[in-house]
Structure formats: structure tokens, C-alpha cells
Design a protein around this motif. Sequence first.
Motif, mmCIF file in Angstrom:
data_model
loop_
_atom_site.group_PDB
_atom_site.id
_atom_site.type_symbol
_atom_site.label_atom_id
_atom_site.label_comp_id
_atom_site.label_asym_id
_atom_site.label_seq_id
_atom_site.Cartn_x
_atom_site.Cartn_y
_atom_site.Cartn_z
ATOM 1 N N ILE A 190 0.841 -1.203 0.000
ATOM 2 C CA ILE A 190 0.000 0.000 0.000
ATOM 3 C C ILE A 190 0.878 1.255 0.000
ATOM 4 O O ILE A 190 0.641 2.210 -0.761
ATOM 5 N N ILE A 191 1.912 1.272 0.841
ATOM 6 C CA ILE A 191 2.829 2.422 0.863
ATOM 7 C C ILE A 191 3.533 2.556 -0.496
ATOM 8 O O ILE A 191 3.678 3.659 -1.034
ATOM 9 N N TRP A 192 3.972 1.434 -1.039
ATOM 10 C CA TRP A 192 4.680 1.460 -2.316
ATOM 11 C C TRP A 192 3.819 2.038 -3.439
ATOM 12 O O TRP A 192 4.329 2.694 -4.346
ATOM 13 N N ARG A 193 2.503 1.832 -3.369
ATOM 14 C CA ARG A 193 1.598 2.331 -4.397
ATOM 15 C C ARG A 193 1.385 3.840 -4.327
ATOM 16 O O ARG A 193 0.934 4.453 -5.296
ATOM 17 N N GLN A 194 1.707 4.463 -3.201
ATOM 18 C CA GLN A 194 1.469 5.897 -3.049
ATOM 19 C C GLN A 194 2.545 6.702 -3.778
ATOM 20 O O GLN A 194 3.697 6.270 -3.884
ATOM 21 N N PRO A 195 2.189 7.893 -4.284
ATOM 22 C CA PRO A 195 3.177 8.719 -5.007
ATOM 23 C C PRO A 195 4.237 9.291 -4.061
ATOM 24 O O PRO A 195 3.934 9.667 -2.924
ATOM 25 N N GLN A 196 5.467 9.341 -4.549
ATOM 26 C CA GLN A 196 6.574 9.890 -3.773
ATOM 27 C C GLN A 196 6.853 11.332 -4.185
ATOM 28 O O GLN A 196 6.595 11.731 -5.324
ATOM 29 N N ASP A 197 7.393 12.080 -3.232
ATOM 30 C CA ASP A 197 7.815 13.453 -3.515
ATOM 31 C C ASP A 197 9.036 13.422 -4.431
ATOM 32 O O ASP A 197 10.007 12.710 -4.168
ATOM 33 N N THR A 198 8.974 14.180 -5.513
ATOM 34 C CA THR A 198 10.076 14.189 -6.486
ATOM 35 C C THR A 198 10.914 15.472 -6.425
ATOM 36 O O THR A 198 11.675 15.753 -7.340
ATOM 37 N N SER A 199 10.738 16.248 -5.337
ATOM 38 C CA SER A 199 11.531 17.477 -5.201
ATOM 39 C C SER A 199 13.020 17.150 -5.216
ATOM 40 O O SER A 199 13.443 16.148 -4.634
ATOM 41 N N PRO A 200 13.828 17.990 -5.865
ATOM 42 C CA PRO A 200 15.271 17.700 -5.938
ATOM 43 C C PRO A 200 15.921 17.802 -4.563
ATOM 44 O O PRO A 200 15.716 18.766 -3.826
ATOM 45 N N LEU A 201 16.678 16.778 -4.177
ATOM 46 C CA LEU A 201 17.420 16.754 -2.922
ATOM 47 C C LEU A 201 18.870 16.402 -3.207
ATOM 48 O O LEU A 201 19.183 15.769 -4.228
ATOM 49 N N MET A 202 19.734 16.799 -2.290
ATOM 50 C CA MET A 202 21.152 16.469 -2.413
ATOM 51 C C MET A 202 21.347 14.960 -2.463
ATOM 52 O O MET A 202 22.226 14.446 -3.172
ATOM 53 N N PHE A 203 20.523 14.221 -1.714
ATOM 54 C CA PHE A 203 20.672 12.770 -1.636
ATOM 55 C C PHE A 203 19.316 12.132 -1.368
ATOM 56 O O PHE A 203 18.509 12.667 -0.603
ATOM 57 N N ARG A 204 19.066 10.983 -2.007
ATOM 58 C CA ARG A 204 17.855 10.210 -1.757
ATOM 59 C C ARG A 204 18.237 8.771 -1.426
ATOM 60 O O ARG A 204 19.024 8.156 -2.149
ATOM 61 N N ALA A 205 17.672 8.255 -0.332
ATOM 62 C CA ALA A 205 17.921 6.868 0.021
ATOM 63 C C ALA A 205 17.295 5.949 -1.026
ATOM 64 O O ALA A 205 16.189 6.206 -1.499
#
Length: 613
Positions: free
Chosen positions: A534-549
Amino acid sequence: MLRQYVCQLGQKLVRKRPLEPIAESESPAAHLNTLDLVGFGVASTLGASVYIVAGAVAKYIAGPATIISLLVAALSCVMCGLCYAELRAQVPCSGSVYLYSYATMGQLWAFIIGWNLILYLVIGTASLSKVWSITFDSLIGNHISQALEETFSPYMPSFLATFPDFVALALLLVMIGVMLLGSYASPLIIKVFTGINIFVPIFTIISGFIKGDLHNWQLTEQDYRLNTSRSSDIYSLGPLGSGGFVPFGFDGILQGAALCFYSFVGFDGIVMKGREARNPQRSIILSMVISIFIGFLAYSGVSASITLMVPYYQIHPFSPLPQAFLHVGWDPARYIMAVVFLCALYTGHLLGTIFYMSQLICAMAKDGLLFRGLAQIHARTGTPVMAIMSSVNLAAIMALLLDLRHMVEHMSTGMIFGNTLATFSVLVLRYQPDLNEKAEEEVEMEPEVEEHPLDSAAEASISRILKSLWFPASTIPIQKSGQIVYGCASLLVLLLIILSLILAQWPRHVFSGDPVLTTVAMLLLLLITGVTVIIWRQPQDTSPLMFRAPALPVLPLVSIFVNVYLMMLMTSRTWTQFGIWNAIGFVIYFGYGIRHSLKENNEEQPPASTSQT
């Protein structure tokens, strides 16, 4: 009235600290490559933990299999470090995980993390002073400990150490004076002792190859009986277990991993320098993995050498290296290692830990979450006087009265708990919308509700919610999708706690096919898998960040599970005292912090934009 009060309280708990973005002219230049970050990581990781953890874990908990414990702890720290790096990227100024949490998750979350970080640092200071005292005593033939034990042991309660450690107390009282005078180690001295911290493991590993005996990884009950009759050390022989390389089984390996977690907490050195990397997304991951791997090689090499030179049940739990060289007849090496360690511990570790601890307490006091008097700064030296005196005095009392092994358990629990909260923050924040998108989402949802008849409105609402779990209405995060992730992540943590408790308390019953426990574990795994999807199906924030896990939501969830499971292996005594510490913290927060921090916010003090703790 009650509803209004609850709403106001909730707003206070989640109120975030405003931060101004760093101006372009103030941003650090991107000049560091992966190798530079690896250097920072190794310098932060290699340290006193090899002296504090290796001996006690090998003697009482894991035996020679401490190497495997270190591997589990290292993997757990890699996952935590990657999540911590993304949390760091969310905040436009440098600081600690307390500041990052305050700016992203809110006030209560930040207080809990900061309060447990204080626990880790206070006990870390007490542990370092205790190890210094034990090493100094071993250099002079254990005369101090023998005299104190003979005098005080009959009068000490069972939950305290066998004798009060006045040497550790005196050392910390001296440290208070040194810190109040504004004396800090110079960069040159820090570099020298960083080099020493690298030299010590290398020398120990070479010594293990020369003087080690593989028979010490194959010990039997007969060997144990022979050593029992010869032992004359003040620290009695440890338990034999079942002998061999894994004398305390798989349970011992995992319990050892919980304590070894402390060995790899220096990954924040890489994260702090991440903004200066030329390619942060690539360099942070590579440098963190490489530096933790180097730390693992160093620590596991030292542990292997010690357990090869000395039978694991004969290892001195808190001064393993000097005593190992004494055991193999290398007296000069014993004295050199002890003296080097005493100097490195004082200059490279105690000063740094106390400095960071006092800065954290001072920052929380300035924010009003702790008593404002703790933020008092000396006019001439610029040192946080009350923060130093209160924290180091508390550490001195702990060093005087508490047993070192129990302190290490508390230290690891506080650190693992803080990292778990930070990992949870990253999982939730990735799926949260920008503030300006919330109003748009509310307007979108309103017409549908009014078109349904009154008797079917509830049905329609439930249907929409269930549909949004699998088929989100938007390709970008909105308020509803953010709430779904927050609720699902909280449910997952609860399910992971229950699963970890079952696996930690009844592992044999689960894996041997006990009908009740095995069924419960399988149902929990199915629920965890479903909620994760269910969490995986939700949209993620795509704002630019220095690093993404990478690999969200799987990476933080696996990290949370491992951390929770390791915490479940701690003793009931550790959990009781950990609960008392947090209960005291909540009394301070709800009795003082929540009111005074809001007063500061209402006065509209300028937001922070510079480097802070």
C-alpha cells in the motif's frame, strides 16, 4: 471545548522549527570526492568502541563469533546511515539529527530523539571514563580496584557496580574544569590520534597472526577446567557456553550485534560533509558503505586477534588489548598500547563527546525544550557552562556507581532507538506533499461527497478510501496520500514490534513449527507485506534533494525491523531503566518544554540559518 484543546495540543506537538535556506554565497563549495568522504567516515567510525565493546561481547555474549555480530551491526548501520543522509538533505543547514527532526517531523519527535541522544552521549562519556580508569588500573597491577572491591563490595547493592570507581569520577571532574576553560583539542592533535586509531587495529591484527592459536576457536570443557584452576585475575572467567567458534549460539550473535551497533555510529561524519561532495548521490552511498566496511574489517580483525591470542572466557572485558599482550608475553607492547589508548581516549574521544553533548543540550535549552538555564554561555570562553556541568556531573555519577556492561547496553539502546525514529521520519517524509498542494487537494475532494444521498455517504467514503489505497488519485503526493502513508507506516512499526518480540522471545518455538506462534508470525508477515505494498503504491515526492535513500519503502522498513529486533534482545533491566529515562523526559517536556518552546515561537524569533546542533 475538549476537542478544541486536543486540536491545540496536537498542533503544538507537531509544530516545526522554521529554517531559512542557506544563501548561495554561504553554501559550501562542492570539492570533495568519494575518497575524501571515506576519510571522514573512517576517522569518525574508528575509535574507542573497539576498547569498550570487543572484550565484553567476546567474553560474555558471542565468543569468537563476535566477528559475525559486527557484520550484522555494520549492515544495520549502513541502512540507518542511508536514511539519515536523506533526512539530512531535507534541512538547509548543518546540525544534528535533533535539528533535522525538529525541522521536518515536529517538536515532540525532535524532543524524543534529542532526549535519547543525550542518554547515549551521557552514558558514552561515563563509559569512556570507566574504560580509562580500568586501563590505568591494569597498568599498575589492579591495586586500585582490588583495594576498592575489598572495602566496598559487601555494601554495594546488586544493581550497582561491585565497587565505586573514584578514578573515573575524578577524571570527569577534571574534564569539567578543562571544558569550562574552553580547552579543546587542536586539529593537529585530532589528526595525530586519528592516525593512532588506525595504527592500533593494524598492530593488533598483525600480532594476532603472529601469536594467535586457532585452538582458541575450538575450546572444550576440558580446556575450561584447566584455565579455571590457573585464573587469578580480579575479573573471573566468563562462561564457556558450548565451546567452539559459536559458543553461545545464534542468540548470542544477535545480542552481540545489538551492543556492537555502537561501533559504527560515526557515519554522520560523512553525512555532515555530504553537501561539499561533487556527486552526493553517488559519493555518499559509496563512501558510507566503504567506510563502514573498513570499520568492520578493523573491528573484526581486532576481535579475531584477541580471541586467537586469549581464550574468549579469559579476555579482560574492559581492557582487552593490553591484557591480551600480557597473556602472550609481550609486556612492552602491553604498556605501549595502554599508554597510547589512555592518551587517545582523553584527547580524541572524551573531549569530543563532552563537547557535542554540551552543544546538543544547549541547543535544546535555547529552543525551550529543556530548562533555559542550561543554555547559559560563559562570556569569556564561550562555553555552555550549565550544559557542561549538568551533563558531565550526571555522567560522573553513572561512572562512579554503574557497571560498565550495563552502561554499554543503555548506550546501544538509546542510539538504536534514535536511529529508528530518524529512519521512520524518512519513510514518512518521502510521501508527504508540499504545503501549497494541500488546499488544492481539499477542493478536489469536496463535490463527490455532496452528490451522494445521506444514507450512502458513509459507504461512498469508505469505497473512495479503499480505492485510494491501491489506486492513488494523483501522481504527486497530496494530503490524503500522505495521511495514508503515515497511518500505514505507524501500523507497520506496531506489527514489526510484535513480530520482533515473538522472534526474540520464542525463536525456537516459531522455527520448530509451533502451531500458534508460527501461525501468528506468518499472519504478521502477510499483513506487513500487504501494508508495505500500500505504501509502495502511493506517489513519492520528487523534489530535488542532495541525496535520496534507495529502495523506498523497503530499505527503511528492513532497517526498522532489524533495529527493533536488536532492541528486543536487550535485558528487562535495560528496558526498565530506559523507560524511566524517557518517563523523566516526558515529565520535563509536558511540564516545561511544551509551554516555553511555544512562548519562544510566539515571540517570532528569527529562524535558524547557520550551523547548529
